[in-house]
Design a protein around this motif. Structure first.
Motif, mmCIF file in Angstrom:
data_model
loop_
_atom_site.group_PDB
_atom_site.id
_atom_site.type_symbol
_atom_site.label_atom_id
_atom_site.label_comp_id
_atom_site.label_asym_id
_atom_site.label_seq_id
_atom_site.Cartn_x
_atom_site.Cartn_y
_atom_site.Cartn_z
ATOM 1 N N PHE A 220 63.995 18.265 -7.842
ATOM 2 C CA PHE A 220 64.481 18.143 -9.213
ATOM 3 C C PHE A 220 63.601 18.966 -10.134
ATOM 4 O O PHE A 220 62.405 19.102 -9.904
ATOM 5 C CB PHE A 220 64.424 16.678 -9.679
ATOM 6 N N GLY A 221 64.190 19.472 -11.191
ATOM 7 C CA GLY A 221 63.426 20.194 -12.196
ATOM 8 C C GLY A 221 64.319 21.120 -12.991
ATOM 9 O O GLY A 221 65.498 21.303 -12.686
ATOM 10 N N ALA A 222 63.735 21.703 -13.997
ATOM 11 C CA ALA A 222 64.462 22.623 -14.865
ATOM 12 C C ALA A 222 64.819 23.904 -14.116
ATOM 13 O O ALA A 222 64.249 24.206 -13.058
ATOM 14 C CB ALA A 222 63.629 22.945 -16.095
ATOM 15 N N TYR B 258 72.457 21.860 0.071
ATOM 16 C CA TYR B 258 73.459 21.455 -0.906
ATOM 17 C C TYR B 258 72.916 21.640 -2.311
ATOM 18 O O TYR B 258 71.974 20.953 -2.692
ATOM 19 C CB TYR B 258 73.744 19.950 -0.801
ATOM 20 N N PRO B 259 73.513 22.507 -3.098
ATOM 21 C CA PRO B 259 73.230 22.414 -4.531
ATOM 22 C C PRO B 259 73.776 21.065 -5.014
ATOM 23 O O PRO B 259 74.782 20.571 -4.488
ATOM 24 C CB PRO B 259 74.013 23.570 -5.148
ATOM 25 N N ALA B 260 73.129 20.443 -5.960
ATOM 26 C CA ALA B 260 73.523 19.103 -6.417
ATOM 27 C C ALA B 260 74.990 19.052 -6.826
ATOM 28 O O ALA B 260 75.688 18.081 -6.516
ATOM 29 C CB ALA B 260 72.625 18.655 -7.563
ATOM 30 N N HIS C 275 64.147 28.249 -3.976
ATOM 31 C CA HIS C 275 63.209 29.021 -3.163
ATOM 32 C C HIS C 275 62.432 28.097 -2.224
ATOM 33 O O HIS C 275 62.264 28.401 -1.033
ATOM 34 C CB HIS C 275 62.256 29.799 -4.076
ATOM 35 N N ILE C 276 61.986 26.978 -2.739
ATOM 36 C CA ILE C 276 61.246 26.011 -1.916
ATOM 37 C C ILE C 276 62.162 25.437 -0.834
ATOM 38 O O ILE C 276 61.774 25.343 0.338
ATOM 39 C CB ILE C 276 60.651 24.899 -2.792
ATOM 40 N N ALA C 277 63.388 25.053 -1.213
ATOM 41 C CA ALA C 277 64.329 24.506 -0.230
ATOM 42 C C ALA C 277 64.613 25.520 0.872
ATOM 43 O O ALA C 277 64.651 25.173 2.057
ATOM 44 C CB ALA C 277 65.626 24.089 -0.919
ATOM 45 N N ALA C 278 64.802 26.769 0.484
ATOM 46 C CA ALA C 278 65.062 27.815 1.480
ATOM 47 C C ALA C 278 63.865 28.017 2.396
ATOM 48 O O ALA C 278 64.023 28.169 3.613
ATOM 49 C CB ALA C 278 65.425 29.124 0.782
#
Length: 96
Positions: free
Chosen positions: A33-35, A61-63, A42-45
């Motif tokens: 979560f975040g702005a 999944y994008p939210a 990038h972190i998820a990837a």
């Protein structure tokens, strides 16, 4: 996984997520979560690619997509993850 913009504790936590499969074995999810523009995708990837390199399957999944799929599941009695291999959900019930 290294990034000079990350603090040591953050880098250590990401390396743990990428290399310690305990959270995966427990069927936990990684939610970021975040702005906008902070590097969540990038972190998820990076974590996902590290897991793929170790032979694991990941799903990103994008939210907005997750919410849409959950709404579709609620309306049509489909359950997320019950896909026919082409990205379409299968109806709930006995396997066909």
């Amino acid at each position: 996984m290294s990034d000079s913009n990350l603090e040591s504790s953050q880098r250590q936590r990401l390396n743990t997520l990428a290399n310690d499969h305990t959270w995966i074995d427990q069927a936990a999810n990684l939610l970021l979560f975040g702005a906008s523009g902070l590097g969540k995708s990038h972190i998820a990837a990076a974590v996902g690619h590290a897991l793929i390199d170790q032979g694991l399957w990941v799903r990103y999944y994008p939210a907005s997509n997750l919410v849409q799929e959950l709404q579709t599941a609620k309306q049509g009695q489909y359950f997320p993850g019950q896909h026919d291999g082409r990205g379409r959900c299968r109806p709930a019930g006995p396997s066909r």
